[in-house]
Motif scaffolding. Structure first.
Motif, PDB file in Angstrom:
ATOM      1  N   THR A   2       0.831  -1.203   0.000  1.00  0.00           N
ATOM      2  CA  THR A   2       0.000   0.000   0.000  1.00  0.00           C
ATOM      3  C   THR A   2       0.862   1.249   0.000  1.00  0.00           C
ATOM      4  O   THR A   2       0.604   2.212  -0.723  1.00  0.00           O
ATOM      5  CB  THR A   2      -0.936   0.009   1.228  1.00  0.00           C
ATOM      6  N   GLU A   3       1.941   1.233   0.820  1.00  0.00           N
ATOM      7  CA  GLU A   3       2.851   2.377   0.880  1.00  0.00           C
ATOM      8  C   GLU A   3       3.519   2.598  -0.473  1.00  0.00           C
ATOM      9  O   GLU A   3       3.628   3.738  -0.937  1.00  0.00           O
ATOM     10  CB  GLU A   3       3.915   2.150   1.957  1.00  0.00           C
ATOM     11  N   ALA A   8       3.888   5.615  -5.514  1.00  0.00           N
ATOM     12  CA  ALA A   8       3.908   5.581  -6.980  1.00  0.00           C
ATOM     13  C   ALA A   8       2.833   6.496  -7.557  1.00  0.00           C
ATOM     14  O   ALA A   8       3.055   7.179  -8.566  1.00  0.00           O
ATOM     15  CB  ALA A   8       3.711   4.154  -7.474  1.00  0.00           C
ATOM     16  N   LEU A   9       1.671   6.520  -6.920  1.00  0.00           N
ATOM     17  CA  LEU A   9       0.578   7.369  -7.396  1.00  0.00           C
ATOM     18  C   LEU A   9       0.916   8.850  -7.273  1.00  0.00           C
ATOM     19  O   LEU A   9       0.350   9.681  -7.981  1.00  0.00           O
ATOM     20  CB  LEU A   9      -0.703   7.057  -6.614  1.00  0.00           C
ATOM     21  N   ALA A  65       5.387   0.692 -14.385  1.00  0.00           N
ATOM     22  CA  ALA A  65       4.841   1.718 -13.488  1.00  0.00           C
ATOM     23  C   ALA A  65       3.341   1.516 -13.315  1.00  0.00           C
ATOM     24  O   ALA A  65       2.808   1.630 -12.204  1.00  0.00           O
ATOM     25  CB  ALA A  65       5.143   3.104 -14.039  1.00  0.00           C
ATOM     26  N   PHE A  66       2.652   1.201 -14.426  1.00  0.00           N
ATOM     27  CA  PHE A  66       1.211   0.973 -14.361  1.00  0.00           C
ATOM     28  C   PHE A  66       0.898  -0.216 -13.451  1.00  0.00           C
ATOM     29  O   PHE A  66      -0.070  -0.181 -12.674  1.00  0.00           O
ATOM     30  CB  PHE A  66       0.647   0.724 -15.754  1.00  0.00           C
ATOM     31  N   GLN A 354      13.662   6.753  -4.352  1.00  0.00           N
ATOM     32  CA  GLN A 354      13.887   5.525  -5.118  1.00  0.00           C
ATOM     33  C   GLN A 354      12.979   5.464  -6.341  1.00  0.00           C
ATOM     34  O   GLN A 354      13.403   5.063  -7.429  1.00  0.00           O
ATOM     35  CB  GLN A 354      13.666   4.300  -4.232  1.00  0.00           C
ATOM     36  N   LEU A 355      11.715   5.876  -6.171  1.00  0.00           N
ATOM     37  CA  LEU A 355      10.781   5.839  -7.303  1.00  0.00           C
ATOM     38  C   LEU A 355      11.131   6.873  -8.364  1.00  0.00           C
ATOM     39  O   LEU A 355      10.713   6.752  -9.517  1.00  0.00           O
ATOM     40  CB  LEU A 355       9.350   6.052  -6.815  1.00  0.00           C
ATOM     41  N   ASN A 356      11.890   7.887  -7.985  1.00  0.00           N
ATOM     42  CA  ASN A 356      12.356   8.884  -8.954  1.00  0.00           C
ATOM     43  C   ASN A 356      13.725   8.537  -9.536  1.00  0.00           C
ATOM     44  O   ASN A 356      14.205   9.246 -10.426  1.00  0.00           O
ATOM     45  CB  ASN A 356      12.423  10.266  -8.293  1.00  0.00           C
TER      46      ASN A 356
END
Length: 547
Positions: A2-3, A8-9, A65-66, A354-356
């Motif tokens: 969930t985190e 990501a959203l 990513a989706f 990290q997501l970036n």
């Protein structure tokens, strides 16, 4: 989980921004087909190239990513337009005369000039599949010939026949007057010659699902638009394919924006919402000119992969896809080192960072550790100083610098050593130009040699620099195995000899000792190359023995 999804959203990384656009399509309900479809297109009149890699790599990043922000299943189709007629013979294939005999045949009917497959289309499709498989892409291969002949496009083709006039209204204003007089969205495949004919549609029979056209010999022929008897012109074909398959996302080069707009209109005429589209900027050569397969300018994928690992190419593709990028040999070392910098940074970053991080998207979240104990740019300078002809020479230095590293324990480092030797010999070595030092540089280099030979001389240089700068901190311990201490020596000598700006001092070292105008952090270079070896290198330079 969930985190991760929440992060990501909210992420501003471009693959997540694109993924959110796709997700909005299904805000009210999941797709009836049961999955979200990503597509890339391939024209098999030529071999796979760096643009093919970039398109599949970037689309895969958006797909991954989706999958983080949605539970809807996904598919990626790599679609080959292999039913197109061969309009001209590529210049980089054998059996040119045989190819000329097969002009205007569908690519899957053109004889394979390499003699390894049933057709030229089949040959290039096999190359595409091998190409994509070698990089671990997850995809489904789709052949236009198979889709047309099997009937997968029949329903959409019959719909196009019914909407013939609307499609013509879209296409005709984009054509010249002469082309308008002969244009038809339907290209019949001649039952006489097998050629894909660019001829007007003379009659349409909606009940029978047929068109009538005239053969080059004057005979009128009626053929169904289904079953592979016709092919659509490429812009109507693109829109029809989106409609028939329910494509949700596709990217393309900036030069195809007008074509994509027309295809989107045709997709709507056929009763379907066009996909979310993403146009990327084109690659430029060193002179800023658009890279062209026919010109052979710029950098090919094979050339990149001769000098660096594919992950560095993926990193280059990730960076700012909406910005035009120069794609030539000089960008490779920078891409390699930046990729490994991001790998090293990743474990210490928070989730948002990290997501970036590009490596998250390059590796789909399964990010490996970097085993590059020496930067690629440093390896190039090491190869230059040692005139390395093989990676074994490089490992002689790497092993002293990092005793725990071996080719077996550090395979990425081992590959980089091999790449560095190739790159040095092919690009750096031919361009090396040594120069003699001027009076100021000569005196400074002599003092640098003295400081590298004697701890007392080294500490004297640092103390003198501290006094000039008003710095009263205690002198460091003289440790010639510490690259920070070595760097402080180089820095101090430059300051004490009045180099302003100080980068002129480092530039002088590179030009006099390495034959280049730029180079690595020199303290790190000394630690890698060796103190005694660096002393010998500088003394040879001062004696004029390197030019």
């Amino acid at each position: 989980m969930t985190e991760l999804r929440d992060a990501a959203l909210a992420s501003k990384a471009w693959p997540f921004e694109e993924a959110r656009r796709v997700l909005k399509r299904y805000a009210k309900a999941a797709p009836e087909k049961g999955y979200v479809l990503f597509e890339t297109g391939y024209g098999p009149s030529g071999l796979p190239h760096i643009g093919t890699f970039g398109e599949v790599a970037r689309t895969t990043m958006v797909r991954r990513a989706f999958e983080l922000i949605s539970d809807i299943p996904t598919k990626l189709i790599c679609f080959s337009d292999d039913m197109d007629g061969l309009r001209k013979v590529p210049g980089n294939v054998p059996n040119q005369e045989q190819m000329k005999e097969d002009l205007n045949l569908p690519l899957t009917k053109v004889r394979d000039p390499f003699g390894t497959h049933d057709s030229f289309g089949a040959h290039n499709n096999a190359r595409l599949n091998a190409f994509l498989d070698s990089y671990g892409f997850e995809y489904e291969f789709a052949s236009a010939t198979e889709y047309y002949k099997s009937g997968k496009f029949d329903e959409a083709l019959l719909k196009a026949l019914h909407e013939f006039d609307k499609i013509m209204e879209i296409m005709l204003p984009t054509l010249g007057k002469e082309r308008q007089e002969t244009y038809s969205p339907f290209l019949p495949v001649s039952p006489k010659t097998g050629h894909v004919l660019q001829v007007p549609t003379l009659e349409r029979n909606l009940e029978k699902g047929t068109i009538v056209y005239e053969e080059p010999d004057g005979e009128r022929v009626e053929v169904p638009v289904t079953g592979g008897n016709v092919k659509l012109q490429w812009k109507p074909d693109w829109g029809m394919r989106w409609a028939a398959l329910g494509v949700d996302y596709e990217m393309f080069g900036k030069d195809l924006i007008p074509s994509a707009e027309l295809s989107s209109k045709i997709c709507r005429v056929l009763g379907t919402q066009p996909p979310e589209l993403f146009n990327y900027e084109l690659f430029l050569d060193e002179e800023g000119q658009k890279i062209s397969k026919s010109k052979g300018n710029g950098l090919s994928m094979e050339e990149w992969l001769t000098y660096a690992a594919p992950e560095s190419l993926s990193y280059f593709m990730y960076q700012k896809p909406k910005t035009a990028k120069r794609l030539y040999f000089d960008v490779i070392p920078k891409a390699v080192d930046e990729y490994h910098q991001q790998l090293r940074a990743y474990p210490g970053q928070d989730l948002k960072a990290q997501l970036n991080n590009p490596v998250f998207h390059i590796h789909g979240g399964d990010v490996p550790a970097s085993d590059m104990v020496v930067p690629f740019s440093m390896l190039l300078n090491l190869a230059s100083a040692s005139s390395a002809e093989d990676k074994a020479t490089m490992w002689g230095f790497i092993g002293k610098y990092a005793p725990d590293a071996t080719p077996e324990t550090h395979p990425g480092m081992d590959a980089a050593a091999r790449y560095a030797v190739r790159y040095f010999n092919d690009f750096v070595k031919p361009e090396k130009v040594y120069r003699a030092p001027d009076v100021q540089e000569l005196a400074a280099l002599e003092d640098l040699v003295a400081a590298l030979k004697s701890p007392e001389a080294a500490l004297e240089q640092i103390a003198k620099k501290n006094a000039v700068m008003g710095n009263d901190e205690p002198l460091p311990e003289a440790d010639y195995g510490d690259e920070d201490f070595l760097q402080s020596i180089v820095f101090a000598v430059g300051k004490n000899h009045g180099f302003e700006p100080l980068r002129d001092w480092f530039k002088a070292i590179y030009e006099v000792c390495l034959g280049a105008s730029q180079g690595p952090r020199f303290g790190g270079f000394i630690a890698l190359y060796g103190v005694d070896e660096t002393i010998a290198l500088i003394e040879k330079a001062l004696a004029g023995e390197l030019g």
